[in-house]
Design a protein around this motif. Sequence first.
Motif, short mmCIF file in Angstrom:
data_model
loop_
_atom_site.label_atom_id
_atom_site.label_comp_id
_atom_site.label_asym_id
_atom_site.label_seq_id
_atom_site.Cartn_x
_atom_site.Cartn_y
_atom_site.Cartn_z
N SER A 94 67.08 -25.67 -55.88
CA SER A 94 65.89 -25.70 -55.18
C SER A 94 66.25 -26.87 -53.90
O SER A 94 65.89 -26.71 -52.92
CB SER A 94 64.70 -25.96 -55.96
N PHE A 95 66.37 -28.02 -54.44
CA PHE A 95 66.68 -29.11 -53.40
C PHE A 95 67.62 -28.70 -52.27
O PHE A 95 67.30 -28.94 -51.06
CB PHE A 95 67.20 -30.50 -54.11
N VAL A 96 68.94 -28.31 -52.73
CA VAL A 96 69.79 -27.60 -51.66
C VAL A 96 69.06 -26.78 -50.83
O VAL A 96 69.30 -26.93 -49.58
CB VAL A 96 70.92 -27.25 -52.35
N ARG A 97 68.47 -25.59 -51.24
CA ARG A 97 67.80 -24.80 -50.56
C ARG A 97 66.91 -25.28 -49.41
O ARG A 97 66.72 -24.95 -48.21
CB ARG A 97 67.10 -23.77 -51.27
N HIS A 98 66.49 -26.51 -49.69
CA HIS A 98 65.44 -27.15 -48.71
C HIS A 98 66.07 -28.19 -48.07
O HIS A 98 65.38 -28.94 -47.35
CB HIS A 98 64.17 -27.56 -49.77
N HIS A 442 74.63 -23.53 -48.77
CA HIS A 442 73.59 -22.70 -48.66
C HIS A 442 73.35 -22.08 -47.26
O HIS A 442 73.61 -23.00 -46.10
CB HIS A 442 72.17 -23.52 -49.08
N HIS A 443 73.20 -20.76 -47.00
CA HIS A 443 72.84 -20.45 -45.68
C HIS A 443 71.86 -19.15 -45.93
O HIS A 443 71.86 -18.64 -46.74
CB HIS A 443 74.01 -19.98 -45.04
N SER A 444 70.98 -19.27 -44.91
CA SER A 444 69.80 -18.06 -44.93
C SER A 444 70.21 -16.96 -43.90
O SER A 444 69.09 -16.16 -43.85
CB SER A 444 68.54 -18.67 -44.67
#
Length: 453
Positions: A94-98, A442-444
């Motif tokens: 979760s930290f990484v995604r943010h 991470h990439h969106s």
Amino acid sequence: MSEVSAVLAGVVVPGDGGPPVHDAMILVEDGRIVSVGRRTERAVPEGAEVLDATDAWVVPGLTEGHAHVTSFASEAYHPHLEGRYRAAPLLMESFVRHGITTIRDTGGPDLGALNRLQTHGEAWPRLFGSGPNLDGHPGGPWKGMWKTDDPAEAVEFVAREADGGVDFIKVYAWMGEEVLAAVVRAAHRRGLRVAGHVGHRVTGRRAVELGVDALEHVRIGPELVPESDRAEFAALPHRPRDEMASTRAWRYVDVDGPLVEQVLTLLVEHGTWLTPTLTIFDTVLRRGRDHDHDHGHGAPDPDADLRAAMARHKDATSAMVERDPEDERLGLLEFERLLAFVGRAHEAGVPIVAGSDTPSASVLAGAGLHDELALLVEAGLSPFEALTAATGEPARLLGTPRRGVLRPGCPADLVVLDRDPLADVTATRAIRSVHLAGVAVHHSSTAMIEETV
């Protein structure tokens, strides 16, 4: 053979307070930044991988400046969890995604938990931690706290934790003045800073005078109550957790008055950092309840498992105190004055670090830091200054000036944003990709890595 890559950015925000670089290129070799400059100043090296972010903003990986990751993730703290550190991947992912690549962990059940999370081998944020909090008796209710009223025992604790590799020492609310003074001296001899959740037996002001380097949660207040109001303040009925979390003194504080001015002058003179954790206060005082972020719209919730895990531990991690209708009404005033105080502190030159006191039933890991940035802007910081409070400023506090900034020699921890965070700090949520040591973790959206010919 070294690995070379180039990040082509519309704008790079270095994160250390320096000006943005437009039409920029960041060259990375073996996970570290080689140079940051205009794209016209240097050609892309032949064979380098290229990240095309020419339509985007690139900022340093963010630092969560006040967290308790080891408390939540530790099997010792939550023995009923299945599997060792079962919660750790939920938190760290979760930290990484943010966009958070560094975490200042301000107290957990044991130093071993910190060390084990540091050596996990996963693409997780880098932790800098205090190990267990040190407190006096009866002390806080959190598991793993080490408690003593003996200065000699406290000095032994500092030596033991320093030998174990902690990055700083964290003290808690029931510690007395004599013990605190001994802890500060011992920590400073070992080159360690001291963070304080104080404000009960020792006021925030006195803690600064004794040499505490960072005040957590704006644990200032009772010493700012005017003489005319002190009897009324002292007569307020006691509530559970008041020693740790009461903000009722702020009902009486004149934020523009001489008592506040004196404390701000003291903070500036001592170079004391302030980590306000406004997100917790916003939750309790303004929203009036423990809350999650509403995901909404029927879309899949990437944090669903983490939310469920937090719900299981709501009682243990709730920031709420018992509040009567008067407390509810005056909580808005208290929060308004806390915000104003943080704004005044910043104007006076007090260094501010962004931290959200995550994870808890009140603050979701990762998202809480973005809430904190918005609240710092509400308090009076510019988006640029709020971003610095989550990048270069915590790096200074941790004594790791090469983390949290985009400068030559620094790890290539960076976040690519689709919107301008200097125009609107909520743009820090518009994350396109996150990179640790130059590697996308991470990439969106679709991958943007190309190979130059």
